[in-house]
Design a protein around this motif. Structure first.
Motif, mmCIF file in Angstrom:
data_model
loop_
_atom_site.group_PDB
_atom_site.id
_atom_site.type_symbol
_atom_site.label_atom_id
_atom_site.label_comp_id
_atom_site.label_asym_id
_atom_site.label_seq_id
_atom_site.Cartn_x
_atom_site.Cartn_y
_atom_site.Cartn_z
ATOM 1 N N GLU A 207 -34.018 -42.093 45.624
ATOM 2 C CA GLU A 207 -32.729 -42.114 46.327
ATOM 3 C C GLU A 207 -32.473 -40.733 46.949
ATOM 4 O O GLU A 207 -32.355 -39.750 46.222
ATOM 5 N N PRO A 208 -32.394 -40.648 48.268
ATOM 6 C CA PRO A 208 -32.192 -39.319 48.868
ATOM 7 C C PRO A 208 -30.856 -38.714 48.449
ATOM 8 O O PRO A 208 -29.872 -39.435 48.255
ATOM 9 N N ARG B 275 -26.234 -38.672 53.429
ATOM 10 C CA ARG B 275 -25.141 -39.009 54.332
ATOM 11 C C ARG B 275 -25.538 -39.067 55.806
ATOM 12 O O ARG B 275 -24.703 -39.382 56.653
ATOM 13 N N ILE B 276 -26.796 -38.779 56.118
ATOM 14 C CA ILE B 276 -27.099 -38.563 57.536
ATOM 15 C C ILE B 276 -26.998 -39.802 58.406
ATOM 16 O O ILE B 276 -26.805 -39.693 59.597
ATOM 17 N N ASP B 277 -27.139 -40.979 57.810
ATOM 18 C CA ASP B 277 -27.068 -42.176 58.644
ATOM 19 C C ASP B 277 -25.645 -42.675 58.848
ATOM 20 O O ASP B 277 -25.410 -43.615 59.593
ATOM 21 N N LYS B 278 -24.700 -42.067 58.155
ATOM 22 C CA LYS B 278 -23.319 -42.528 58.300
ATOM 23 C C LYS B 278 -22.786 -42.156 59.678
ATOM 24 O O LYS B 278 -23.141 -41.098 60.210
ATOM 25 N N LEU C 33 -30.300 -31.161 58.688
ATOM 26 C CA LEU C 33 -29.225 -30.857 57.739
ATOM 27 C C LEU C 33 -28.000 -30.287 58.458
ATOM 28 O O LEU C 33 -26.870 -30.657 58.155
ATOM 29 N N MET C 34 -28.238 -29.407 59.423
ATOM 30 C CA MET C 34 -27.110 -28.753 60.094
ATOM 31 C C MET C 34 -26.411 -29.697 61.069
ATOM 32 O O MET C 34 -25.194 -29.672 61.200
ATOM 33 N N GLU C 35 -27.182 -30.528 61.734
ATOM 34 C CA GLU C 35 -26.577 -31.402 62.744
ATOM 35 C C GLU C 35 -25.862 -32.588 62.106
ATOM 36 O O GLU C 35 -24.844 -33.046 62.611
ATOM 37 N N GLN C 36 -26.430 -33.105 61.003
ATOM 38 C CA GLN C 36 -25.881 -34.331 60.445
ATOM 39 C C GLN C 36 -24.907 -34.097 59.293
ATOM 40 O O GLN C 36 -24.064 -34.945 59.029
ATOM 41 N N ASP C 37 -25.071 -32.999 58.577
ATOM 42 C CA ASP C 37 -24.211 -32.800 57.415
ATOM 43 C C ASP C 37 -23.865 -31.326 57.229
ATOM 44 O O ASP C 37 -24.226 -30.712 56.222
#
Lengths: 444, 175
Positions: free
Chosen positions: A5-6, A11-14, A96-100
């Motif tokens: 489980e990542p 959260r990146i696909d939300k 990581l920076m762009e999505q969360d």
């Protein structure tokens, strides 16, 4: 094996994953609250106990680094976030920076509390325009919500985060080079000691951490040390210097695979599993000839070393420099290693900062020797010459200030030992892989 | 307070931003003021200058050096060290080709070959009519969509020589 489980990439696909409201709804900034209720030294010890090792390439224990700061220093103490992600093949920090971005900002705040710092600088490479806009917006949101600035969460803790953009130089990823660049100078790495923890940015104690490392800190606080240690590879009892490789890691898979991607897995996954399961196999039904385990400066795995575990110690056991940034680049059996190595050397020779002669000259010589081989004028002695040059530059032979030269030498050493037959055959055949246009490129 | 007094002195000494009366110098001065004329803001200031003027002229670098109280050699040294600072004017359009390892093994050379042939220029040059600049870059961190190209600031992936030539053709006389 159950599906992992990542955590970092959870959260990146939300939709709108970068917004503060969503991050808080998912339990964001509770780790910071928890950390602020603890004494700074306790946070440091917690991170130390978790065995978290720096994700930027060297794999140094993050908690140990924090504990090197002088005790009772009057301040200021700085935190620099290394977001100058430039190792070819690496793109996990960008995701990581762009999505969360709030996951990172929370990690920064926790780290600053632990090291008693009130100022953090994010050193972002200029090429990442979207990361800049997302982070900038996220920082503004935090100031407005009282998560940055004065009196954070009503605890009296004060923190300013500044976003600083670089101007395109690979060497800015080296921690003292990054510090020099933040001061508005050429990014020339400094002679160590003094280490940045004693004398860094503006000659004050400074901690430099990678984006992914700080993101991990957030989760160590919420889920605890036991959870973090439940993943990865414990230390080898026969190797006293092995500190173990714990926690989740983002692996970037690119090159000749069907599905290039960035995937989060516990440390210690086999290179073969990464390529076949997560990368969808080598493209066009071909076989892998060589695999870069962690960004090109780490060297190459040959086809029969694909069962190497990609943890901090694994690649070192088969002659690579280390895990690096865990950027796996797959090279298929139709590609010439001479050409790949030439690409590496040209890059390193362009990015050498020019301070230390062995690196400045060595990288240029290696490029020239490979250029000679590629135009069909190579001699068999050139292979040994390449090895000799590569062997005499870097921190390991003790001839340079920073590790760029080691990173430039390693692919050369690996290629000429593991693929020597191919180099010999190439030279004997007298063929040339240079088209007129490539000759122009070589001249550039 | 001391900071404000210092700024005042600089203003008096310097008079109008630049004798040429070019308003862009005034804008640059505002940027430098926002950074309190601190020398460690040099890279940010140079980014601002390059955005305003397109490239870093020698005169412009002297201007920055004077305001930040730095030797011109330092400004020139930083300008030549970093890849993104340009001392020559750029073309109207730019095409940046990534030559990182992942893009290279996926055929970045063929892309470069095609564009060089199409535009008749080498990497790092601008066409004579100033329409197109061709630049090669180190890894852009877009290895998942290799080979990656940035055309006028937009990142495009999985390019082939044909698809790239189609995009650039319109800007070139022989296209």
């Amino acid at each position: 094996m159950p599906r992992f489980e990542p955590v970092l990439l959870k959260r990146i696909d939300k939709p709108n994953s970068a917004a503060l409201a969503g991050y808080r709804a998912d339990g964001g900034y509770t780790a910071l609250k928890k950390a602020l209720a603890m004494a700074p030294d306790d946070v440091t010890n917690l991170v130390k106990d978790s065995g978290l090792r720096g994700r930027g390439g060297a794999g140094f224990s993050a908690g140990a680094k924090w504990s090197f700061l002088p005790k009772n220093h009057p301040g200021p103490i700085y935190l620099c976030v290394n977001a100058d992600e430039s190792e070819p093949g690496t793109f996990n920090n960008r995701i990581l920076m762009e999505q969360d971005p709030h996951q990172l900002l929370e990690g920064i705040a926790i780290a600053c509390h632990a090291i008693r710092s009130n100022a953090a600088y994010i050193y972002l490479r200029y090429e990442y325009g979207r990361s800049y806009r997302v982070l900038d917006a996220a920082i503004k949101e935090c100031y407005a919500a009282g998560l940055l600035g004065e009196n954070i969460l009503g605890t009296g803790f004060k923190l300013d985060v500044r976003l600083h953009r670089g101007a395109g130089a690979y060497i800015c990823g080296e921690e003292t080079g990054l510090i020099e660049s933040l001061e508005g100078k050429r990014a020339w790495p400094r002679i160590k000691p003094p280490y940045p923890a004693i004398e860094g940015l503006f000659r004050k104690p400074t901690i430099v951490n990678n984006v992914e490392t700080l993101c991990c800190v957030t989760h160590i606080l919420t889920r605890g040390v036991e959870w973090f240690k439940s993943m990865g590879v414990p230390p080898d009892p026969n190797n006293k210097r092995d500190q173990g490789s714990y926690g989740p890691k983002l692996y970037c898979i690119s090159g000749h695979v069907n599905k290039p991607c960035c995937v989060e897995l516990p440390l210690g996954v086999m290179a073969r599993e990464l390529i076949d399961v997560h990368g969808g196999g080598v493209w066009k039904g071909r076989k892998a000839k060589a695999v870069v385990p962690g960004g090109i400066s780490m060297g190459f795995l040959s086809a029969n070393e694909l069962d190497t575990k990609l943890d901090f110690e694994g690649p070192g056991k088969v002659g690579c420099l280390g895990l690096g940034t865990a950027a796996v680049v797959v090279i298929d059996d139709q590609t010439s290693m001479v050409d790949v190595l030439y690409n590496c050397c040209r890059f390193m020779s362009h990015e050498s900062c020019g301070q230390c002669t062995p690196c400045r000259e060595g990288t240029a010589w290696m490029t020239k020797i490979l250029e000679r081989i590629r135009t069909g004028r190579g001699k068999l002695e050139d292979i040994d010459l390449l090895y000799e040059v590569a062997n005499s530059m870097g921190i390991i032979p003790g001839t340079t200030i920073c590790g760029l030269a080691d990173g430039a030498a390693w692919p050369v050493k690996n290629a000429v030992t593991k693929f020597r037959g191919e180099f010999e055959e190439y030279i004997r055949s007298g063929r040339s892989s240079i088209t007129p246009a490539q000759q122009l490129m070589a001249a550039h | 307070m001391a900071e404000a007094a210092k700024t005042e002195v600089i203003k008096k000494k310097a008079g109008p931003a630049h004798p040429s009366g070019d308003k862009r110098f005034k804008l640059l001065e505002v940027t430098m003021k926002r950074h309190q004329f601190r020398s460690d803001a040099l890279i940010e200031v140079m980014h601002a200058a390059q955005e305003l003027f397109g490239f870093l002229e020698v005169d412009l670098m002297f201007f920055i050096a004077r305001y930040l109280k730095l030797p011109p050699s330092r400004v020139f040294g930083v300008a030549t060290f970093y890849n993104l600072f340009s001392l020559r004017p750029k073309g109207e359009h730019t095409c940046v080709l990534c030559t990182g390892t992942a893009c290279y093994v996926k055929g970045a050379d063929a892309l470069l070959d095609a564009v060089e042939k199409l535009a008749g220029i080498k990497a790092g040059e601008t066409t004579e009519d100033g329409k197109l600049s061709l630049v090669t870059a180190r890894c852009l961190g877009a290895c998942g969509i290799a080979p990656a190209v940035v055309v006028d600031g937009t990142v495009k992936g999985l390019e082939t020589p044909d698809s790239l030539v189609q995009q650039l053709k319109g800007w070139l006389p022989n296209g």
